[in-house]
Motif scaffolding. Structure first.
Motif, short mmCIF file in Angstrom:
data_model
loop_
_atom_site.label_atom_id
_atom_site.label_comp_id
_atom_site.label_asym_id
_atom_site.label_seq_id
_atom_site.Cartn_x
_atom_site.Cartn_y
_atom_site.Cartn_z
N LEU A 168 43.55 32.41 42.69
CA LEU A 168 44.03 33.36 43.69
C LEU A 168 43.56 34.78 43.40
O LEU A 168 43.11 35.48 44.31
CB LEU A 168 45.56 33.31 43.78
N ILE B 19 52.98 35.97 46.33
CA ILE B 19 51.68 36.61 46.47
C ILE B 19 51.86 37.89 47.29
O ILE B 19 52.31 37.83 48.44
CB ILE B 19 50.68 35.67 47.17
N VAL C 69 45.51 32.55 52.10
CA VAL C 69 45.69 31.96 50.77
C VAL C 69 44.90 30.66 50.66
O VAL C 69 44.19 30.43 49.67
CB VAL C 69 47.19 31.71 50.47
N THR D 250 54.55 35.02 50.86
CA THR D 250 53.44 35.97 51.06
C THR D 250 54.00 37.27 51.61
O THR D 250 54.64 37.29 52.65
CB THR D 250 52.40 35.37 52.02
#
Length: 78
Positions: free
Chosen positions: A12, A34, A51, A70
């Motif tokens: 990531l 994230i 993602v 997110t």
């Protein structure tokens, strides 16, 4: 090779600008927080697509279950 939270973290961070990134999991199921400026102005499904794009084929081949939160930097601060 066993997939680890550290591997997913690396995938990531290499594929997506993150201001905060946490990945936990047991080798089968993973959870991620994230935080990325790439999510600004995006709906939830669009954020997840970003993602998935960062993870590429690994999402099908290595990572079987990933739940994610997110957030934009402003959402994470607030």
């Amino acid at each position: 090779m066993t997939t680890t939270p550290e591997l997913i973290h690396g995938y990531l961070s290499a594929g997506l600008e993150c201001t905060h990134l946490e990945v936990e999991g047991d080798g089968q199921h993973f959870q991620a927080v994230i935080v990325s400026p790439a999510f600004v102005g995006k709906r939830l499904i669009q954020r997840h697509q970003i993602v998935y794009a960062a993870l590429g084929d690994r999402m099908r081949e290595e990572i079987h279950a990933l739940s994610m939160k997110t957030l934009t930097p402003d959402e994470y601060q607030g």
